[in-house]
Design a protein around this motif. Structure first.
Motif, short mmCIF file in Angstrom:
data_model
loop_
_atom_site.label_atom_id
_atom_site.label_comp_id
_atom_site.label_asym_id
_atom_site.label_seq_id
_atom_site.Cartn_x
_atom_site.Cartn_y
_atom_site.Cartn_z
N GLN A 53 -10.09 5.76 -3.99
CA GLN A 53 -8.81 5.55 -3.33
C GLN A 53 -8.19 6.91 -3.03
O GLN A 53 -8.38 7.86 -3.78
CB GLN A 53 -7.87 4.74 -4.23
CG GLN A 53 -6.52 4.41 -3.59
CD GLN A 53 -5.61 3.64 -4.53
OE1 GLN A 53 -5.03 4.22 -5.44
NE2 GLN A 53 -5.49 2.34 -4.33
N LYS A 105 -0.02 7.09 8.70
CA LYS A 105 -1.27 6.45 8.31
C LYS A 105 -2.01 5.93 9.53
O LYS A 105 -1.44 5.39 10.45
CB LYS A 105 -0.99 5.28 7.36
CG LYS A 105 -2.22 4.52 6.94
CD LYS A 105 -1.87 3.45 5.94
CE LYS A 105 -3.12 2.68 5.50
NZ LYS A 105 -2.84 1.66 4.50
N ASP A 131 0.80 -1.22 0.00
CA ASP A 131 0.00 0.00 0.00
C ASP A 131 0.83 1.27 0.00
O ASP A 131 0.38 2.33 0.44
CB ASP A 131 -0.95 0.01 1.21
CG ASP A 131 -0.21 0.04 2.54
OD1 ASP A 131 1.04 -0.11 2.53
OD2 ASP A 131 -0.86 0.20 3.58
N TYR A 154 -4.66 4.53 0.35
CA TYR A 154 -5.74 4.16 1.25
C TYR A 154 -6.96 3.75 0.43
O TYR A 154 -7.43 4.52 -0.42
CB TYR A 154 -6.14 5.34 2.13
CG TYR A 154 -5.05 5.87 3.03
CD1 TYR A 154 -5.06 5.58 4.39
CD2 TYR A 154 -4.05 6.69 2.54
CE1 TYR A 154 -4.07 6.08 5.24
CE2 TYR A 154 -3.06 7.20 3.37
CZ TYR A 154 -3.09 6.89 4.71
OH TYR A 154 -2.11 7.40 5.54
N GLU A 202 -10.67 3.27 4.69
CA GLU A 202 -9.46 3.52 5.46
C GLU A 202 -9.23 5.01 5.72
O GLU A 202 -8.24 5.38 6.33
CB GLU A 202 -8.23 2.96 4.73
CG GLU A 202 -8.17 1.46 4.69
CD GLU A 202 -6.85 0.96 4.13
OE1 GLU A 202 -6.25 0.08 4.75
OE2 GLU A 202 -6.42 1.47 3.08
N PHE A 203 -10.13 5.84 5.23
CA PHE A 203 -9.97 7.27 5.46
C PHE A 203 -11.34 7.91 5.60
O PHE A 203 -12.34 7.39 5.11
CB PHE A 203 -9.18 7.94 4.33
CG PHE A 203 -9.82 7.80 2.97
CD1 PHE A 203 -10.72 8.74 2.50
CD2 PHE A 203 -9.51 6.72 2.16
CE1 PHE A 203 -11.30 8.62 1.25
CE2 PHE A 203 -10.08 6.58 0.90
CZ PHE A 203 -10.97 7.53 0.45
N LYS A 205 -6.22 4.18 10.43
CA LYS A 205 -7.50 3.81 9.86
C LYS A 205 -8.63 4.50 10.59
O LYS A 205 -8.66 4.54 11.82
CB LYS A 205 -7.69 2.29 9.92
CG LYS A 205 -9.01 1.82 9.30
CD LYS A 205 -9.10 0.32 9.23
CE LYS A 205 -8.13 -0.23 8.20
NZ LYS A 205 -8.35 -1.67 7.97
#
Length: 230
Positions: free
Chosen positions: A173, A226, A72, A185, A189-190, A228
């Motif tokens: 994304q 990063k 990722d 991400y 995830e965001f 989540k």
């Protein structure tokens, strides 16, 4: 069309994200994507392979580096001295390419890859309606000509799908430029707050329907770790 080869000079000539987006807006890039690039992709069935990407330079790279995506994140990687028989890394699939490098002769273009995968992804050979080699080459030439005519050469290029249409789980994304990597991400995830200062840098379409759903890539320069969101 000649085969794709990485060019450090072409990569370093790309603008940073903010400047690339400003040029894109000034040259009516959104209109180009929707009225020229999208129909061209769909008519040639090349939407099964590519979408449109805003070309930007996330980091300065040395002449012996390129961006390599593993899992990722994409990070600088030394590739010029890799042995051909080294089984530890697979650099066969390009993610993005600058498809508008005019070679000094009208209508002659060379795609230049600048981000590659370190991992081999699922084969796309079994996709339905996949264009043949001649159609693909013709499409690349036409896309290059159209971006040049619009003044968008070096601003817009082609990108392979973040996830293949064989696995239709890609809706949106976020690419986030962080301290030492561009981190990717996926949906979930965001949070929406992450898109406040982000700009759209990727456009993909599921099928040949003129009203096909658009899958999107957004990019932001955050330079934070990063985490989540729930």
């Amino acid at each position: 069309m000649a085969a794709a080869t990485y060019s450090h000079e072409k990569y370093m000539a790309l603008k940073d994200l903010k400047t690339a987006h400003e040029i894109f807006i000034a040259l009516a890039g959104h209109e180009f994507v929707q009225t020229i690039a999208k129909p061209l992709l769909q008519q040639t069935r090349c939407h099964q392979t590519w979408g449109v990407t805003l070309l930007y330079r996330a980091y300065d790279l040395s002449p012996t580096e390129t961006l390599v995506k593993c899992a990722d994140a994409a990070t600088p990687y030394q590739i010029l001295h890799k042995k051909d028989d080294d089984p530890s890394i697979d650099l066969k699939i390009r993610k993005r390419m600058l498809a508008t490098d005019l070679m000094g002769q009208p209508g002659i273009y060379v795609p230049v890859e600048f981000e590659v995968y370190q991992e081999q992804h699922e084969s796309i050979d079994n996709r339905t309606e996949t264009p043949d080699t001649l159609t693909t080459s013709t499409f690349q030439d036409e896309f290059a000509r159209e971006t040049c005519l619009a003044g968008l050469d070096g601003v817009l290029g082609l990108a392979t799908w973040p996830h293949t249409p064989v696995r239709p789980d890609f809706v949106v994304q976020l690419e986030r430029i962080e301290d030492q990597a561009v981190v990717y991400y996926d949906h979930g995830e965001f949070g929406f707050e992450s898109l406040v200062d982000a700009v759209q840098t990727g456009w993909f379409w599921w099928n040949r329907d003129p009203d096909a759903m658009e899958a999107k890539v957004w990019t932001a320069d955050r330079r934070v770790k990063k985490r989540k969101y729930t």
